[in-house]
Design a protein around this motif. Sequence first.
Motif, mmCIF file in Angstrom:
data_model
loop_
_atom_site.group_PDB
_atom_site.id
_atom_site.type_symbol
_atom_site.label_atom_id
_atom_site.label_comp_id
_atom_site.label_asym_id
_atom_site.label_seq_id
_atom_site.Cartn_x
_atom_site.Cartn_y
_atom_site.Cartn_z
ATOM 1 N N VAL A 56 -15.079 -2.314 48.750
ATOM 2 C CA VAL A 56 -15.595 -3.213 47.731
ATOM 3 C C VAL A 56 -14.452 -3.559 46.786
ATOM 4 O O VAL A 56 -13.574 -2.727 46.531
ATOM 5 C CB VAL A 56 -16.784 -2.574 46.974
ATOM 6 N N TYR A 71 -17.466 -8.317 48.205
ATOM 7 C CA TYR A 71 -17.947 -7.618 49.388
ATOM 8 C C TYR A 71 -16.988 -7.846 50.560
ATOM 9 O O TYR A 71 -16.133 -8.735 50.512
ATOM 10 C CB TYR A 71 -19.355 -8.085 49.732
ATOM 11 N N ALA A 88 -15.839 2.320 49.968
ATOM 12 C CA ALA A 88 -17.260 2.593 49.725
ATOM 13 C C ALA A 88 -17.920 3.297 50.898
ATOM 14 O O ALA A 88 -19.142 3.459 50.921
ATOM 15 C CB ALA A 88 -18.004 1.284 49.423
ATOM 16 N N PHE A 119 -21.821 -0.100 46.008
ATOM 17 C CA PHE A 119 -21.225 -1.443 45.972
ATOM 18 C C PHE A 119 -21.521 -2.128 44.643
ATOM 19 O O PHE A 119 -20.649 -2.750 44.053
ATOM 20 C CB PHE A 119 -21.783 -2.290 47.129
#
Length: 290
Positions: A56, A71, A88, A119
């Motif tokens: 992330v 993302y 992550a 996230f």
Amino acid sequence: MLFILASLAAIAALFVHINAKKKFNKAEATFSLIGFLVALFIAFAQLFTVIPAGHVGVIDFFGNVSDNTLYPGVNLVNPLANVVKFDARTQELKEEMTVPSKEGLSVQLEISLLYSLSFQNANKIYKTVGEDYVDKIVVPQFRSVVRGVTSKYEARALYTAEREKLAKQIEQELTTLVGPRGVTIEAAALRKITLPPGLTASIEEKLKAEQESQRMQFILEKERLEAERKKIEAQGISDFQKIVSQGISEQLLKWKGIEATEKLANSPNSKIVVIGSGKEGLPIILGGDK
């Protein structure tokens, strides 16, 4: 920073290219043009950033952290901003520590913690803790919670099925502490427990005695049920005999005797039948071929 340097390089290369064309210097003009295109490409590339799978990105624009996280994939960003990438994916933290028990004994414990970064909360943990959040909050809190939880249990609990309950309590308490910060606790597994030698032998003997006691209780319960079954069986036989005896009368017995006499008289082995000479007036059968 790279965007600024590439932009300045592109401007400088363009300036050199224009001057070289005016001077009819083809070689210099060609090299400056190539430099301009390369610098322009590098500057343009800074408009995009690639976030690897399971990571992330957090956008830090000169200390101003964006509330939006990036993302995995290609993302369009401000070329002047710094993109900090966090892993992550599920991480494992292994700890070997000496922890106290409820009795005050020291127990050697090897435990693994599975955790991951949320996230949605990556920007929060970057602003409040920083990139080294594991060393700052996860490890200290983990050690503190483990020692606090084990001090509530006796040493034998770490050696029996209660260890699962203990591990679950560690997971829950740690989630309460670091969950709001953006760290997700997935599991806390007790991998290895080393108790003092004397205590280990004592616990093993006690567990053995408990198992033997449970086995004897099982045997006693089995014998009790068997005795109950035999009692019920005997009661059934007794009830059957009472019913049969109540249903048999003297007249019925005489009638059955007459029927038996008729069958014997018709048998080829019968020799002499004396009618009315037996007890209760029943026939007497004398002789017979073997």
